[in-house]
Write a protein that holds these residues in place. Structure first.
Motif, PDB file in Angstrom:
ATOM      1  N   MET A   1      42.276  20.592  54.629  1.00  0.00           N
ATOM      2  CA  MET A   1      41.660  20.936  55.907  1.00  0.00           C
ATOM      3  C   MET A   1      40.406  20.080  56.090  1.00  0.00           C
ATOM      4  SD  MET A   1      40.498  24.696  57.238  1.00  0.00           S
ATOM      5  CE  MET A   1      39.357  24.938  55.887  1.00  0.00           C
ATOM      6  N   SER A   2      40.369  19.270  57.121  1.00  0.00           N
ATOM      7  CA  SER A   2      39.245  18.371  57.354  1.00  0.00           C
ATOM      8  C   SER A   2      37.971  19.165  57.595  1.00  0.00           C
ATOM      9  CB  SER A   2      39.542  17.482  58.568  1.00  0.00           C
ATOM     10  OG  SER A   2      38.446  16.661  58.828  1.00  0.00           O
ATOM     11  N   GLY A   3      36.888  18.789  56.833  1.00  0.00           N
ATOM     12  CA  GLY A   3      35.610  19.470  57.006  1.00  0.00           C
ATOM     13  C   GLY A   3      35.585  20.872  56.474  1.00  0.00           C
ATOM     14  N   GLY A   4      36.647  21.285  55.740  1.00  0.00           N
ATOM     15  CA  GLY A   4      36.720  22.647  55.240  1.00  0.00           C
ATOM     16  C   GLY A   4      36.177  22.764  53.838  1.00  0.00           C
ATOM     17  N   THR A   5      36.221  23.975  53.329  1.00  0.00           N
ATOM     18  CA  THR A   5      35.750  24.234  51.975  1.00  0.00           C
ATOM     19  C   THR A   5      36.663  25.266  51.334  1.00  0.00           C
ATOM     20  OG1 THR A   5      33.808  24.796  50.649  1.00  0.00           O
ATOM     21  CG2 THR A   5      34.168  26.097  52.643  1.00  0.00           C
ATOM     22  N   ARG A   6      36.571  25.394  50.024  1.00  0.00           N
ATOM     23  CA  ARG A   6      37.448  26.296  49.276  1.00  0.00           C
ATOM     24  C   ARG A   6      36.581  27.169  48.377  1.00  0.00           C
ATOM     25  NH1 ARG A   6      43.253  24.062  47.466  1.00  0.00           N
ATOM     26  NH2 ARG A   6      44.262  26.052  46.959  1.00  0.00           N
ATOM     27  N   LEU A   7      36.925  28.418  48.296  1.00  0.00           N
ATOM     28  CA  LEU A   7      36.173  29.394  47.515  1.00  0.00           C
ATOM     29  C   LEU A   7      37.145  30.105  46.577  1.00  0.00           C
ATOM     30  CD1 LEU A   7      33.601  31.107  46.958  1.00  0.00           C
ATOM     31  CD2 LEU A   7      34.272  32.527  48.927  1.00  0.00           C
ATOM     32  N   ARG A   8      36.807  30.112  45.295  1.00  0.00           N
ATOM     33  CA  ARG A   8      37.619  30.829  44.310  1.00  0.00           C
ATOM     34  C   ARG A   8      36.760  31.877  43.607  1.00  0.00           C
ATOM     35  NH1 ARG A   8      39.679  25.447  43.698  1.00  0.00           N
ATOM     36  NH2 ARG A   8      41.942  25.364  44.090  1.00  0.00           N
ATOM     37  N   HIS A   9      37.391  33.003  43.297  1.00  0.00           N
ATOM     38  CA  HIS A   9      36.666  34.091  42.647  1.00  0.00           C
ATOM     39  C   HIS A   9      37.649  34.909  41.819  1.00  0.00           C
ATOM     40  CE1 HIS A   9      33.670  37.236  42.046  1.00  0.00           C
ATOM     41  NE2 HIS A   9      34.601  38.118  42.332  1.00  0.00           N
ATOM     42  N   PHE A  18      42.079  40.193  39.448  1.00  0.00           N
ATOM     43  CA  PHE A  18      42.332  39.774  40.825  1.00  0.00           C
ATOM     44  C   PHE A  18      41.747  38.375  41.008  1.00  0.00           C
ATOM     45  CE2 PHE A  18      42.465  44.319  40.816  1.00  0.00           C
ATOM     46  CZ  PHE A  18      43.472  44.646  41.719  1.00  0.00           C
ATOM     47  N   SER A  19      42.600  37.442  41.410  1.00  0.00           N
ATOM     48  CA  SER A  19      42.175  36.050  41.590  1.00  0.00           C
ATOM     49  C   SER A  19      42.246  35.693  43.070  1.00  0.00           C
ATOM     50  CB  SER A  19      43.072  35.109  40.786  1.00  0.00           C
ATOM     51  OG  SER A  19      43.000  35.410  39.407  1.00  0.00           O
ATOM     52  N   PHE A  20      41.103  35.317  43.636  1.00  0.00           N
ATOM     53  CA  PHE A  20      40.992  34.948  45.036  1.00  0.00           C
ATOM     54  C   PHE A  20      40.975  33.425  45.164  1.00  0.00           C
ATOM     55  CE2 PHE A  20      39.078  39.093  44.719  1.00  0.00           C
ATOM     56  CZ  PHE A  20      39.251  39.729  45.935  1.00  0.00           C
ATOM     57  N   GLY A  35      32.608  38.497  53.578  1.00  0.00           N
ATOM     58  CA  GLY A  35      33.907  39.170  53.561  1.00  0.00           C
ATOM     59  C   GLY A  35      34.457  39.313  52.156  1.00  0.00           C
ATOM     60  N   LEU A  36      34.245  38.288  51.323  1.00  0.00           N
ATOM     61  CA  LEU A  36      34.684  38.367  49.928  1.00  0.00           C
ATOM     62  C   LEU A  36      33.937  39.476  49.194  1.00  0.00           C
ATOM     63  CD1 LEU A  36      36.170  37.374  47.407  1.00  0.00           C
ATOM     64  CD2 LEU A  36      34.382  35.619  47.158  1.00  0.00           C
ATOM     65  N   LEU A 130      45.593  35.985  47.315  1.00  0.00           N
ATOM     66  CA  LEU A 130      45.013  36.974  46.419  1.00  0.00           C
ATOM     67  C   LEU A 130      46.091  37.432  45.452  1.00  0.00           C
ATOM     68  CD1 LEU A 130      42.918  38.797  45.260  1.00  0.00           C
ATOM     69  CD2 LEU A 130      43.126  40.300  47.251  1.00  0.00           C
ATOM     70  N   ASN A 131      45.871  37.124  44.181  1.00  0.00           N
ATOM     71  CA  ASN A 131      46.804  37.472  43.114  1.00  0.00           C
ATOM     72  C   ASN A 131      46.240  38.672  42.378  1.00  0.00           C
ATOM     73  OD1 ASN A 131      48.186  37.639  40.617  1.00  0.00           O
ATOM     74  ND2 ASN A 131      48.591  35.448  40.596  1.00  0.00           N
ATOM     75  N   GLY A 132      46.928  39.794  42.473  1.00  0.00           N
ATOM     76  CA  GLY A 132      46.508  41.006  41.776  1.00  0.00           C
ATOM     77  C   GLY A 132      47.464  41.318  40.646  1.00  0.00           C
ATOM     78  N   GLY A 133      47.130  40.878  39.424  1.00  0.00           N
ATOM     79  CA  GLY A 133      47.986  41.154  38.274  1.00  0.00           C
ATOM     80  C   GLY A 133      49.377  40.582  38.393  1.00  0.00           C
ATOM     81  N   GLY A 134      49.516  39.437  39.071  1.00  0.00           N
ATOM     82  CA  GLY A 134      50.815  38.787  39.197  1.00  0.00           C
ATOM     83  C   GLY A 134      51.527  39.029  40.506  1.00  0.00           C
TER      84      GLY A 134
END
Length: 256
Positions: A1-9, A18-20, A35-36, A130-134
């Motif tokens: 995504m041009s000019g976008g960003t990515r957030l992982r948690h 839980f992997s975001f 929101g996160l 969003l991965n919750g335990g698989g």
């Protein structure tokens, strides 16, 4: 995504991880981060309400008859309603009834993940995984989700593609042992299914349907074919596989 960003948690709650993975426009970053934070707080609140391992949770207190359903927060009645719907839809192959009481944990995680993803979408996130335990809820896209091979750890049995949101839930004994029982016999399912993966729009339904289908065994294929908007992929104990008629359209590839 041009000019976008990515957030992982990564967040630990409900006895799992839980992997975001969130994509957003750079200008939306402060709102999405808020929101996160709200989504993470929501997961912990669900654990506080529904955990059967917490003595002070409302579910534990309800089971001990210390409080009534009317004393509980509204989410408890909502989750019980979802359990009843899943039980009716599956003709009892999914059930929240154990030892004379109610244990709604079979739908709680999927429901909580769906709620968290909706929070992030409403905060301006362009795409969320969003991965919750698989078990996974997707918003936006594109995404590619690998499904683990239950017979060959570390390998994938198929890869699912999603461009506009999807949920992927897998049930089976590979990760946690045989924790799903045939509700009619209270024993492990007799049919040799190693894993059952269900794909549909929402994780609440995907999770409950995967659980019911795994318990059904051979009966599951026809039942799943009849469910609108739902596809499935099964791995049998002998290494063979089957899939519902529309599953291939979700796949990046299938094993030879």
């Amino acid at each position: 995504m041009s000019g976008g960003t990515r957030l992982r948690h990564v967040e630990h709650s409900m006895g799992t991880v839980f992997s975001f993975d969130i994509r957003m426009a750079a200008a939306d970053s402060p709102r999405v981060r808020a929101g996160l934070a709200a989504a993470v707080a929501g997961l912990h609140r669900v654990d506080e309400i529904f955990s059967t391992y917490r003595e002070d949770s409302q579910i534990s207190r309800l089971a001990r008859h210390e409080i009534t359903l009317d004393d509980c927060v509204t989410e408890v009645a909502e989750v019980f309603r979802l359990c009843e719907e899943a039980e009716r839809e599956s003709d009892g192959w999914f059930t929240a009834r154990y030892a004379g009481g109610l244990d709604p944990t079979g739908v709680v995680k999927g429901w909580a993940v769906e709620c968290a993803v909706r929070m992030l979408a409403s905060s301006g996130a362009d795409a969320v995984c969003l991965n919750g335990g698989g078990d996974i809820q997707l918003h936006g896209g594109p995404w590619r989700v690998g499904v683990s091979d239950p017979l060959h750890p570390g390998e994938l049995v198929t890869v699912i593609e999603a461009d506009d949101g999807l949920a992927v839930a897998t049930s089976g004994p590979a990760e946690r042992g045989c924790h799903i029982l045939d509700p009619h016999t209270r024993r492990p399912p007799a049919d040799g299914i190693a894993s059952m993966t269900v794909v549909c729009p929402g994780l609440t339904e995907a999770d409950a349907r995967a659980t019911a289908a795994y318990a059904m065994g051979d009966r599951a294929r026809g039942w799943l074919e009849d469910l609108a908007g739902t596809e499935a992929f099964a791995v049998l104990a002998d290494g063979s596989t089957w899939q519902t008629s529309g599953f291939a359209r979700h796949c990046a590839h299938l094993p030879a």
